[in-house]
Design an enzyme around this catalytic site. Structure first.
Site, PDB file in Angstrom:
ATOM      1  CE1 TYR A   1      -3.287  -2.760   0.134  1.00 38.12           C
ATOM      2  CE2 TYR A   1      -3.594  -2.381   2.472  1.00 38.12           C
ATOM      3  CZ  TYR A   1      -3.922  -3.053   1.329  1.00 38.12           C
ATOM      4  OH  TYR A   1      -4.881  -4.042   1.366  1.00 38.12           O
TER       5      TYR A   1
ATOM      6  N   GLY B   1     -23.729   6.438   0.755  1.00 40.47           N
ATOM      7  CA  GLY B   1     -24.680   7.340   0.123  1.00 40.47           C
ATOM      8  C   GLY B   1     -24.106   8.708  -0.187  1.00 40.47           C
TER       9      GLY B   1
END
Length: 332
Positions: free
Chosen positions: A56, A219
């Site tokens: 990473y 969302g």
């Protein structure tokens, strides 16, 4: 924060913190000092489970995420469980946004990887060490034998596998017992649910990565497009222009359930999997304090088995977009 046990004895917070996005995959790495503050806040809030990997990072600094955790979690080392991963490198010659991963689990490569990770993490042991992806040229039994040796040497305490199915799990576990399997799992990616009886039988935990479908299930990104060529979301199907309409029913289900439970959609997506089994731990990632707090709150939301079953039934019959399934695997 609530806690649960993976495997025989690895007690962790019911929600962990996936740290990849601080340094890799979601645009340029975040500010180091700000991420240091965030990690400290996480510990203060009761997070004890932190996830990273040796790969990473960026082409300029391929291991920056391990280095970040090593420095910033050092003052709390006796309070936290750190998981990292070995066994792949990126093909940096590729032109794709998400570079192909090249598996390499030769014993000598693993030996070098563990020493390098220990140094970068500034620790004398790794709490759980995962094989990041399977190497078709190295049997998992051979990898398990190396893990057994590393456990005897005290360099790792436990081990796990990532993105694997039943046969690989059983073969590995027979040589050196697994503590956890780290697989992609979310309301949009449920293809590993048939593994649950196997994990239960063997006493292996499930660490769920991408538990909110790379952030979509919060969302917060409806209709948003990503153009940064260092951001994997720019090529993820769930963030495409047509996906918003395809996922409308899913967003409505999350919104309605969240309203009933006085929660947020993100919390419902996490609470749903936490309620399924006592040995499932999601590891959502974030760079923001408010999201860190929100995710932690998911552990306090009670969903009954009837409510979980109703959500499952709705998901079973719901149209939704495709979801990112991971980087291409390339043979070495």
């Amino acid at each position: 924060m609530k806690y649960r046990t993976l495997g025989k004895d690895m007690q962790v917070s019911s929600v962990g913190l996936g740290c990849m996005g601080m340094s890799h995959g979601y645009g340029s790495p975040a500010d180091k000092k700000e991420m240091g503050k965030l990690l400290a806040k996480a510990v203060d809030m009761g997070y004890t489970f932190f996830d990273t990997a040796e790969v990473y990072g960026t082409p300029e600094n391929p291991h920056i995420n391990e280095e970040l955790l090593g420095e910033m979690l050092k003052p709390y080392r006796d309070k936290v469980v750190i998981g990292t991963k070995f066994g792949v490198h990126f093909d940096l010659t590729a032109s794709t946004v998400n570079k192909p991963v090249v598996p390499d689990a030769r014993p000598e490569v693993i030996r070098k990887s563990v020493e390098d990770s220990l140094r970068r993490l500034q620790t004398d042991h790794i709490d759980i060490y995962y094989q990041h992806r399977q190497d078709p040229n190295v049997p998992v039994e051979e990898v398990a034998g190396v893990m057994q040796d590393l456990i005897k040497e005290g360099k790792i305490l436990r081990w796990g596998l990532s993105e694997v199915k039943e046969d690989t799990i059983r073969r590995a576990h027979a040589v050196c017992p697994l503590t956890a399997v780290q697989n992609r799992y979310s309301m949009m990616a449920r293809h590993y649910e048939p593994l649950f009886p196997v994990l239960e039988e063997l006493g292996i935990g499930l660490v769920a990565f991408s538990p909110m479908a790379n952030g979509l299930l919060t969302g917060a990104y409806q209709g948003q497009t990503f153009t940064d060529k260092t951001d994997y979301r720019s090529i993820m199907p769930q963030f495409s222009a047509e996906a918003t309409a395809q996922n409308a029913d899913l967003f409505q289900l999350l919104h309605d359930t969240a309203e009933r439970k006085n929660a947020t959609p993100a919390q419902i997506s996490l609470a749903w999997m936490i309620a399924k089994k006592p040995w499932i731990v999601p590891i959502p990632g974030t760079r923001k304090l408010n999201r860190l707090q929100e995710n932690a709150g998911a552990a306090d939301i009670e969903l009954s088995q009837e409510e979980v079953a109703a959500l499952d039934a709705a998901l079973d019959h719901m149209e939704m977009s495709a979801v990112f399934g991971g980087s291409q695997i390339k043979a070495r």
